[in-house]
Motif scaffolding. Structure first.
Motif, short mmCIF file in Angstrom:
data_model
loop_
_atom_site.label_atom_id
_atom_site.label_comp_id
_atom_site.label_asym_id
_atom_site.label_seq_id
_atom_site.Cartn_x
_atom_site.Cartn_y
_atom_site.Cartn_z
N LEU A 95 -39.65 -38.82 -5.61
CA LEU A 95 -38.63 -37.83 -5.27
C LEU A 95 -38.67 -37.41 -3.80
O LEU A 95 -37.72 -36.77 -3.32
N THR A 98 -35.57 -37.78 -1.47
CA THR A 98 -34.44 -36.97 -1.92
C THR A 98 -34.44 -35.60 -1.26
O THR A 98 -33.38 -35.01 -1.02
N ALA A 163 -36.40 -26.29 -4.40
CA ALA A 163 -35.65 -27.25 -5.23
C ALA A 163 -36.52 -28.43 -5.61
O ALA A 163 -36.45 -28.91 -6.75
N TYR A 164 -37.33 -28.90 -4.68
CA TYR A 164 -38.24 -30.02 -4.93
C TYR A 164 -39.19 -29.66 -6.07
O TYR A 164 -39.39 -30.43 -7.02
N ALA A 166 -38.74 -27.39 -8.41
CA ALA A 166 -38.01 -27.24 -9.67
C ALA A 166 -37.76 -28.60 -10.32
O ALA A 166 -37.95 -28.76 -11.54
N VAL A 167 -37.35 -29.59 -9.52
CA VAL A 167 -37.07 -30.91 -10.07
C VAL A 167 -38.36 -31.56 -10.58
O VAL A 167 -38.38 -32.19 -11.65
N VAL A 170 -39.23 -29.98 -13.94
CA VAL A 170 -38.36 -30.46 -15.01
C VAL A 170 -38.78 -31.87 -15.42
O VAL A 170 -38.90 -32.18 -16.62
N CYS A 171 -38.99 -32.75 -14.43
CA CYS A 171 -39.42 -34.11 -14.74
C CYS A 171 -40.78 -34.10 -15.42
O CYS A 171 -41.05 -34.89 -16.33
#
Length: 407
Positions: A95, A98, A163-164, A166-167, A170-171
């Motif tokens: 990630l 991104t 944001a990094y 949070a993603v 979730v993953c």
């Protein structure tokens, strides 16, 4: 690296600690061997003691997970925790672009390994199941640790760190659900009393409570970490070349290094030959043998007068590697209460568990052999000496010499 000092630093002052970690020369195997194998053992061993030794209850009831189920659950959860760190590190690294970060597999692994410290340490609350929720609260602090570490190790802009994070979380939840499904397929399961000692670079890990002493020989863990590192290198090379099939095979090798999967369980008919026609003055009136990819077992029932004996020999098969690690966990217990006695102790390379009522109405004697086979005798209206004599009267040396075939 001093283990205790690193735990204190990352928990109490993460922002100044991350730059130090970023500058350290390290590899995946080294971090497993000097840090993760110790930290990941805390929730696994504490959970086993809390659920299977101390127990839980309320409203006048007290329950405990069956000892053998708890032991297998301990080693499965321990192994999958180690695997989960590697998988989450792969996600963090993938990630990075991104969020305008810089890909670095070793930095991603450092971030996850040290960022999970709060969750692992919080596992100590599993010693008392009713306090298990506090372990989850402690685990939430690991989210903050990862948030503070992302800009330093993965070089993402500070404004994108939220944001990094949070993603990644979730993953990670999705990956945890998958890993949890694997764990549940092997064995179901998962409390503050006691202390953790030996947290420096000792040859074992110890967790103790007033009547329980547990230690794990980490030599097997280190060997497992080395196998994971070798498979990890092959996975990294395959990813760089775009060879998805080879990467998948390497991930399978990592899972095998943890679980010991891949070996065929010992044939049930072979185990069945260990069960005699008679057990003392009791006659065998039924016998059965069954096999699956997960393991094999042979069971017999003996009766006479008003007495009954259930005798079994079990091979955990697909989880043999985890079982071997669990059997190396020397859990020592000596509990004597009104009407009931429970003991767990080592007998050379074997582990013995005894549980019986003083009136002789019910008893169990379990012997875990060096190769992971489990021999168990459960009796009704049989004294404990008779159960012990029955188990030790079997050809244990032959059972211990049996080997699992490569699949």
């Amino acid at each position: 690296m001093n283990l205790v000092q690193r735990v204190q630093d990352i928990l109490l002052k993460p922002k100044p600690t991350w730059p130090v970690i970023e500058q350290e020369q390290a590899d995946v195997a080294g971090i497993y061997q000097t840090y993760l194998i110790y930290l990941a053992a805390i929730p696994a061993v504490a959970g086993f003691i809390g659920m299977s030794v101390i127990g839980f209850g309320g409203f006048g009831m007290h329950m405990r997970m069956p000892f053998m189920s708890g032991l297998v659950n301990m080693v499965v959860s321990y192994g999958l925790s180690l695997l989960m760190v590697f998988v989450l590190a792969l996600i963090v690294d993938a990630l990075a672009p991104t969020f305008n970060g810089a890909k670095s597999q070793i930095n991603a692994f450092k971030l996850v390994a040290y960022g999970c410290t709060a969750g692992f340490v919080g596992g100590i609350f599993s010693l008392i199941p009713s306090l298990g929720a506090l372990g989850l609260v402690a685990g939430l602090y690991s989210i903050y640790l990862i948030y503070t570490g992302l800009p330093v190790l993965m070089k993402c802009p500070q404004e994108k760190a939220g944001a990094y994070t949070a993603v990644v979380i979730v993953c990670g939840i999705v990956a945890a659900i998958i890993v949890g499904a694997v764990s549940a397929a092997v064995m179901p399961g998962r409390g503050f009393r006691g202390m953790v000692s030996g947290m420096h670079r000792d040859p074992d890990i110890r967790i103790s409570t007033p009547d329980v002493e547990a230690h794990i020989d980490t030599s097997k863990m280190e060997a497992m970490a080395k196998k994971m590192e070798e498979a990890g290198k092959r996975m990294e090379a395959a990813q760089k070349s775009g060879d998805g099939a080879t990467a998948g095979n390497a991930l399978g090798e990592m899972m095998s290094a943890i679980t010991g999967a891949g070996g065929e369980p010992i044939a049930a008919d072979e185990l069945k030959t260990a069960l005699p026609e008679r057990a003392g003055d009791l006659k065998r009136n039924s016998v059965e043998a069954e096999s699956s990819k997960m393991g094999s077992s042979a069971k017999a029932i003996y009766t006479g007068d008003d007495k009954r004996l259930n005798l079994s020999v079990t091979d955990v098969g697909g989880t043999a590697g985890l079982a071997a690690l669990g059997w190396a966990a020397a859990i020592t217990l000596d509990r004597d209460t009104d009407g009931k006695v429970e003991r767990v102790y080592k007998q050379g390379a074997r582990t013995v568990r005894e549980e019986y009522r003083k009136d002789g109405s019910q008893g169990e004697y379990t012997l875990i052999l060096a190769n992971g086979l489990i021999v168990e005798a459960k009796g009704q209206r049989l004294d404990q000496a008779a159960l012990k004599s029955t188990v030790e009267g079997l050809d244990l040396a032959r059972l211990e010499s049996l080997k699992r075939a490569k699949s």
